[in-house]
Structures are given as structure tokens and as C-alpha cells.
Design an enzyme around this catalytic site. Structure first.
Site, PDB file in Angstrom:
ATOM      1  N   ARG A 120       0.807  -1.238   0.000  1.00  0.00           N
ATOM      2  CA  ARG A 120       0.000   0.000   0.000  1.00  0.00           C
ATOM      3  C   ARG A 120       0.834   1.279   0.000  1.00  0.00           C
ATOM      4  O   ARG A 120       0.362   2.337   0.391  1.00  0.00           O
ATOM      5  CB  ARG A 120      -0.992   0.000   1.170  1.00  0.00           C
ATOM      6  CG  ARG A 120      -1.987  -1.152   1.109  1.00  0.00           C
ATOM      7  CD  ARG A 120      -2.994  -1.088   2.242  1.00  0.00           C
ATOM      8  NE  ARG A 120      -3.968  -2.150   2.124  1.00  0.00           N
ATOM      9  CZ  ARG A 120      -3.810  -3.376   2.639  1.00  0.00           C
ATOM     10  NH1 ARG A 120      -2.702  -3.678   3.293  1.00  0.00           N
ATOM     11  NH2 ARG A 120      -4.741  -4.280   2.487  1.00  0.00           N
ATOM     12  N   LYS A 142       1.925  10.648 -11.793  1.00  0.00           N
ATOM     13  CA  LYS A 142       1.076   9.739 -12.555  1.00  0.00           C
ATOM     14  C   LYS A 142       1.830   8.444 -12.807  1.00  0.00           C
ATOM     15  O   LYS A 142       2.951   8.467 -13.330  1.00  0.00           O
ATOM     16  CB  LYS A 142       0.681  10.362 -13.889  1.00  0.00           C
ATOM     17  CG  LYS A 142      -0.525  11.269 -13.850  1.00  0.00           C
ATOM     18  CD  LYS A 142      -0.899  11.631 -15.281  1.00  0.00           C
ATOM     19  CE  LYS A 142      -2.167  12.414 -15.346  1.00  0.00           C
ATOM     20  NZ  LYS A 142      -2.531  12.711 -16.752  1.00  0.00           N
ATOM     21  N   GLU A 184       7.107  16.931 -25.819  1.00  0.00           N
ATOM     22  CA  GLU A 184       6.529  17.379 -24.549  1.00  0.00           C
ATOM     23  C   GLU A 184       7.008  18.785 -24.195  1.00  0.00           C
ATOM     24  O   GLU A 184       6.276  19.575 -23.603  1.00  0.00           O
ATOM     25  CB  GLU A 184       6.867  16.394 -23.430  1.00  0.00           C
ATOM     26  CG  GLU A 184       6.298  14.998 -23.612  1.00  0.00           C
ATOM     27  CD  GLU A 184       4.797  14.905 -23.340  1.00  0.00           C
ATOM     28  OE1 GLU A 184       4.177  15.943 -23.021  1.00  0.00           O
ATOM     29  OE2 GLU A 184       4.244  13.796 -23.451  1.00  0.00           O
ATOM     30  N   LYS A 226       5.133  22.405 -15.367  1.00  0.00           N
ATOM     31  CA  LYS A 226       4.357  21.244 -14.942  1.00  0.00           C
ATOM     32  C   LYS A 226       4.148  21.251 -13.437  1.00  0.00           C
ATOM     33  O   LYS A 226       3.064  20.921 -12.951  1.00  0.00           O
ATOM     34  CB  LYS A 226       5.029  19.942 -15.380  1.00  0.00           C
ATOM     35  CG  LYS A 226       4.190  18.729 -14.967  1.00  0.00           C
ATOM     36  CD  LYS A 226       4.496  17.472 -15.713  1.00  0.00           C
ATOM     37  CE  LYS A 226       3.471  16.398 -15.367  1.00  0.00           C
ATOM     38  NZ  LYS A 226       3.725  15.127 -16.059  1.00  0.00           N
ATOM     39  N   GLU A 236      -5.884  15.715 -11.434  1.00  0.00           N
ATOM     40  CA  GLU A 236      -6.462  15.963 -12.752  1.00  0.00           C
ATOM     41  C   GLU A 236      -7.982  16.016 -12.716  1.00  0.00           C
ATOM     42  O   GLU A 236      -8.680  15.401 -13.536  1.00  0.00           O
ATOM     43  CB  GLU A 236      -6.000  14.896 -13.754  1.00  0.00           C
ATOM     44  CG  GLU A 236      -6.102  15.351 -15.209  1.00  0.00           C
ATOM     45  CD  GLU A 236      -5.488  14.378 -16.189  1.00  0.00           C
ATOM     46  OE1 GLU A 236      -6.240  13.811 -16.988  1.00  0.00           O
ATOM     47  OE2 GLU A 236      -4.264  14.192 -16.142  1.00  0.00           O
ATOM     48  N   ASN A 244      -2.542  17.220 -21.388  1.00  0.00           N
ATOM     49  CA  ASN A 244      -2.749  16.162 -22.377  1.00  0.00           C
ATOM     50  C   ASN A 244      -2.959  16.706 -23.781  1.00  0.00           C
ATOM     51  O   ASN A 244      -3.484  15.997 -24.647  1.00  0.00           O
ATOM     52  CB  ASN A 244      -3.953  15.301 -21.962  1.00  0.00           C
ATOM     53  CG  ASN A 244      -3.659  14.471 -20.732  1.00  0.00           C
ATOM     54  OD1 ASN A 244      -2.847  13.560 -20.759  1.00  0.00           O
ATOM     55  ND2 ASN A 244      -4.317  14.802 -19.634  1.00  0.00           N
ATOM     56  N   HIS A 247      -2.432  14.496 -26.735  1.00  0.00           N
ATOM     57  CA  HIS A 247      -2.325  13.118 -26.259  1.00  0.00           C
ATOM     58  C   HIS A 247      -3.518  12.254 -26.651  1.00  0.00           C
ATOM     59  O   HIS A 247      -3.362  11.051 -26.866  1.00  0.00           O
ATOM     60  CB  HIS A 247      -2.147  13.095 -24.736  1.00  0.00           C
ATOM     61  CG  HIS A 247      -0.794  13.515 -24.283  1.00  0.00           C
ATOM     62  ND1 HIS A 247      -0.259  14.750 -24.581  1.00  0.00           N
ATOM     63  CD2 HIS A 247       0.146  12.866 -23.533  1.00  0.00           C
ATOM     64  CE1 HIS A 247       0.951  14.846 -24.044  1.00  0.00           C
ATOM     65  NE2 HIS A 247       1.211  13.726 -23.415  1.00  0.00           N
ATOM     66  N   HIS A 251      -2.561   8.982 -28.338  1.00  0.00           N
ATOM     67  CA  HIS A 251      -2.838   7.667 -27.763  1.00  0.00           C
ATOM     68  C   HIS A 251      -3.583   6.778 -28.751  1.00  0.00           C
ATOM     69  O   HIS A 251      -3.380   5.552 -28.781  1.00  0.00           O
ATOM     70  CB  HIS A 251      -3.652   7.817 -26.478  1.00  0.00           C
ATOM     71  CG  HIS A 251      -2.878   8.393 -25.339  1.00  0.00           C
ATOM     72  ND1 HIS A 251      -3.460   8.809 -24.172  1.00  0.00           N
ATOM     73  CD2 HIS A 251      -1.542   8.618 -25.178  1.00  0.00           C
ATOM     74  CE1 HIS A 251      -2.532   9.275 -23.344  1.00  0.00           C
ATOM     75  NE2 HIS A 251      -1.364   9.162 -23.941  1.00  0.00           N
ATOM     76  N   HIS A 264       6.217   7.328 -27.820  1.00  0.00           N
ATOM     77  CA  HIS A 264       5.126   8.126 -27.258  1.00  0.00           C
ATOM     78  C   HIS A 264       5.221   9.588 -27.706  1.00  0.00           C
ATOM     79  O   HIS A 264       4.223  10.191 -28.121  1.00  0.00           O
ATOM     80  CB  HIS A 264       5.160   8.032 -25.731  1.00  0.00           C
ATOM     81  CG  HIS A 264       4.149   8.897 -25.053  1.00  0.00           C
ATOM     82  ND1 HIS A 264       2.785   8.743 -25.249  1.00  0.00           N
ATOM     83  CD2 HIS A 264       4.284   9.943 -24.192  1.00  0.00           C
ATOM     84  CE1 HIS A 264       2.133   9.643 -24.529  1.00  0.00           C
ATOM     85  NE2 HIS A 264       3.017  10.385 -23.893  1.00  0.00           N
TER      86      HIS A 264
END
Length: 359
Positions: A120, A142, A184, A226, A236, A244, A247, A251, A264
Site C-alpha cells: 500500500r 502519474k 513534450e 508542470k 487531474e 494532455n 495526447h 494515444h 510516445h
């Protein structure tokens, strides 16, 4: 060395940017908790940098365990995530010990997800070794793995305790990987800082030469922008979604081609071209500004033409986007250079923009 902080109250952490950080004893002393250190890396990066980190960390009294993963986006899945859990369990790693993510975005996401999940939650340090990971995926917490129906659909928000952006490691990065990271960097100018976009237009060739001064500025400003967004919207729920830009389309390209066929950043770069044209159709950008965005992406050696698939296929892949609400995809569009928002857009207009891009 330059230092930024991601301001998240008790979970705030430093981003260190500079040369020679990968074996900087004082930084490691500040970042580590007592006990063992588990370095999660891949078969490409590990031989280059694991020994330096191991020597430094062991000199500070921390035993080191290494877990090596195969290299590639196609391995960012449950099967290979379990290789990390296997290593943690076999070595009886305890919650109070530390995982170090040494690699690009795939390693960072997988090691971060493992750190969030194992017992955890255990301490996490990000040591990104690609430009894309330094300016984007290592910052903000993330973590995720891919699913055949969508990228990064299974994961957790989990902040690291520190991020080491060692600019020296970018010297071994292949040109294609370096260009992927520039996607990016360009994104931040488009969505948050028009002056930074102007600076990139002037300095893109210097960045491609990996000029140290230009690189330091680009990484620092990208991380700074960022960090500001993450501090304002960690999970988010609203503002962070603008990160994004490009993105959603990118994606879809990755899902359609199969993960790993395009990098990517390549998919994001091409996705930003489509998103810029969508922004023009919605009245946010002039044709001149769209041309500047496309030209900068092309100068960064990134693709600007998407694969020739029917628009309905793109719409199907994009229907799984994480920004969807009530079954409607929210696209990130530009209101002007340096200003972005999310917006639900009619599928007919999306199809029109895609068909133009494909043609």
C-alpha cells in the site's frame, strides 16, 4: 545544479536539474529513507547507470537490489509489472524501504505503480534517463500500465520523494528518443507559455545539438510549468487535463499501431498537429499560428502526418480516453498560444479534422 519544488504540502518534493546528479552523494543522502534500495531499470539503461548509483548508495550504507525489465512500451503491462512485485516479494522488501525508478517513461510509470501498490505504498525516487521522462512523466505522480483498449488506463497517482534530472545521461540518448522528448517540451509552450514557445522556435537547433545551456533552460522551464499545474490540480480533476494536449489523438495512434511502433513523443507530436488544427476550426488559433506549431514540430524531427486510418477508427480508440465525462471525450484545445482548455467536440468536426490530417 538547479532546484525546483513541487508544492504539495507534506508530500512536496524537490526536482534537481544539473550535471553529475546520478551519483551526487548529498542528494541521495537527502532523498533516501533507511534500509535497502531497489533499483528498477531496464536492459538498455541498467548497464549504463546502475553501477554508479549502486556505488553511491552503498557508500551511504544502503544495500542495493536490482530488478531489470525488458525495454519497450509493449512491455508496459500486468505481466511485466509482476516482475517487479516478484522481486520485491522474493527479497522481502519492507514498506519503509525505497524504490528507485531508473529509466524512461515506461520504467518510471511501472516502478511508480509498483511503489504505490506494494504494501500500500513505499518510498519512490525517480531518476529519468530520457528527455521525455525528465520534462514530463517523472514529475507529477502519474503512474500506470497500458491495456489493449487504452493507454495508461490502469494506475495510481503517487508522488515521488525526489526527481533527479541528470542532464549528462541525455548524451547517450538516441536522436529519435531525444526528438520524442522535445514533443513534450513544445507542448508546454503551446498550452502555458507563449514566450517559451517563441524561445523554442529560436533555440530548437541548439536543443537538437544538445547545447547544455539550451537544454538546461528547456528542462527547467518545462518542469517549472508542470510543477505549477500539478500543485494546483494534483489528481487531474480540472486544470491538469490541459497537459494532455495532443495526447488524445496520440494515444489513438499508439493503440492503432500497437504500443512501441511509434515512440510516445512521436505520437504526441503528431497529435498536437491534429489538435492545433482542431483549435483553428473552433476559432482559437489563426492559420499562421497553426503553421508555426506544425513547423516547430517538424523541425524537431517529429512526424506531422498521422497513419491513414478511417476517422471512425480514431474515434473508437479515443472513446477510451481518461478525460471522458458521461461518455463524451474532452479534447484539449488552444484558445490562443499559451492558453488551453478542455472541450467536448462533436464527432462530425473531429472526423473532418482527422480526414484533412490524413489527406
Amino acid at each position: 545544479m538547479k532546484t525546483l519544488h513541487v508544492a504539495l504540502d507534506s508530500r512536496s518534493y524537490p526536482i534537481w536539474i544539473g550535471s553529475g546528479l546520478i551519483d551526487h552523494s548529498q542528494c541521495w543522502r537527502e532523498a533516501l529513507s533507511p534500509g535497502r534500495v531497489v533499483i528498477v531499470t531496464n536492459e538498455t539503461v541498467g548497464p549504463l547507470y546502475t553501477a554508479a548509483i549502486r556505488d553511491t548508495v552503498e557508500s551511504l550504507g544502503h544495500p542495493v537490489i536490482c530488478i531489470d525489465l525488458p525495454d519497450g512500451e509493449q512491455f508496459k503491462d500486468w505481466v511485466h509489472l509482476n516482475l517487479i512485485f516478484d522481486g520485491l516479494m522474493a527479497n522481502r522488501i519492507e514498506r519503509g524501504e525505497t524504490i528507485v525508478a531508473l529509466g524512461g517513461g515506461v520504467v518510471g510509470d511501472m516502478a511508480g505503480f509498483a511503489a504505490a501498490s506494494y504494501q500500500r505504498g513505499m518510498r519512490l525516487i525517480q531518476v529519468p534517463t530520457t528527455l521525455l521522462a525528465q520534462v514530463d512523466s517523472s514529475v507529477g505522480g502519474k503512474t500506470a500500465i497500458n491495456h489493449p483498449l487504452g493507454k495508461n488506463m490502469i494506475g495510481a497517482f503517487y508522488q515521488p520523494s525526489a526527481v533527479f534530472c541528470d542532464l549528462d545521461v541525455l548524451g547517450t540518448l538516441p536522436a529519435r528518443e531525444f526528438s520524442a522528448g522535445l514533443a513534450e517540451v513544445i507542448k508546454y509552450g503551446c498550452i502555458l507559455d507563449a514566450e517559451f514557445f517563441n524561445w523554442l522556435e529560436t533555440n530548437i537547433e541548439a536543443l537538437l545539438r544538445r547545447d547544455r545551456n539550451a537544454l538546461t533552460e528547456a528542462v527547467y522551464r518545462s518542469c517549472e510549468l508542470k510543477a505549477q499545474v500539478v500543485a494546483a490540480d494534483e489528481r487531474e480533476t480540472d486544470r491538469r487535463a490541459i497537459l494532455n494536449f495532443g495526447h488524445t489523438f496520440g494515444h489513438a495512434i499508439e493503440a492503432g499501431l500497437g504500443y512501441g511502433k511509434w515512440l510516445h513523443g512521436e505520437a504526441v507530436g503528431c497529435g498536437m498537429v491534429i489538435a492545433a488544427n482542431l483549435s483553428k476550426e473552433l476559432g482559437g488559433l489563426s492559420s499562421e499560428m497553426v503553421s508555426r506549431i506544425v513547423a516547430l514540430i517538424e523541425r524537431a524531427a517529429l512526424p506531422i502526418r498521422p497513419p491513414r486510418w478511417p476517422a471512425k477508427d480514431y474515434l473508437e480508440w479515443m472513446s477510451h480516453d481518461k478525460k471522458s465525462k458521461s461518455g463524451k471525450v474532452r479534447y484539449v484545445v488552444l484558445r490562443s498560444m499559451g492558453s488551453a482548455q478542455t472541450q467536448i467536440v462533436d464527432d462530425g468536426l473531429i472526423s473532418k479534422v482527422l480526414e484533412k490530417a490524413i489527406a
